[in-house]
Motif scaffolding. Sequence first.
Motif: not given
Length: 364
Positions: A259-266
């Motif tokens: 449910s992330s609202f920010s990632e680089g590349m999970p």
Amino acid sequence: MRRKVLFMTSSMSKGGAETQLIKLALFLKSLDFEICIISLKPINEFDINYEKEGIPVLFIQNWTKSPFRNLKIIYTKIKDFKPNVVIAFMFIAIIFARIYKLLLKYKLISSVRIGVLPQKWFLPYLLSAGLDDVLVYNSNASKVNFEKNLFADKNGLVINNGISVPVLQDCRLKKTETDQFLWVCLAHFRWNKDYTTLFKAVQLLKAYNFRLDIIGEYTPKNSPLEDIKRLDIASHVNILGFKQNVSEYLKSADAFVLSSFSEGMPNALLEAMAYAKPVVVSDIECNVEILTESRCGFLFKCSDEHDLAKKMLDMMNYSASQRESLGMRGRSYIKNNFAENAIMNDWLNIINQYSNDTELILSK
């Protein structure tokens, strides 16, 4: 003469960025590079005997008590090691590595691992911009976002995360239609993971037969237990804490959710796809990039628990064969774009380019 690569990182927490750092360090060591790692915090979550692997790690201790001493320790370590290349992972390490480069004049490869620049690093990052020899992003979405917001010029490169693809029969599990649906989420309880939205979605789905296993570290300050109790979802949510090896949990899961609202590349998303798991993830840029190409699951509107609940229910209502089809598409995408050997050689190409010595012959 052996070439030397020094890594600088904020810590050795077992996150996606640190996992990639370890993979790269071990790969370079196998090619007879001399490796050193500086961790700016004394945090180590990897079950690795660094001394046995021949990769010394310098863990910097209490910054509150000894800030100037710590700065000198780092300076001395870099000066004595004499690296051909320094590779900095994550913003605080990038900022430190840029500053020390002014004094020690090494080649610097800075690796941006997330698509959003946190406010606390905004000013020092911008003031030190341009000191890298090259910026490496782990997703095209992060590169585009940084260039659009003028955090970087357009000379950066994208190197995907390297993912080990398991043997297929190890990641398939047959279930009957009456079995409890098992979701898995792999993410530490950090600011960008937005567990609040996930827990609210679980509350909306309480009438259904499913369980959510969460593998991730938390502390008393960011404990999820109070939220789980308040929302009355303890019967559906299983907090497992930090685990060294998550493969068993991925093997047994029916689907993956993040449910992330920010990632680089999970990394967690990529690992779930490698295990042929269908996915439900937020519609942030990197996830859109992955799912548009792979078509292995559903995107939900970021921070919208109602849309997340709907997409989770859609996945649970799919037949086993439909979910398997989604999962296999994701696995194929990982094999074609994130295979570990190819990614490690991409890194080797960059290191060769910025090293002063003759290039190595790439491994096949």
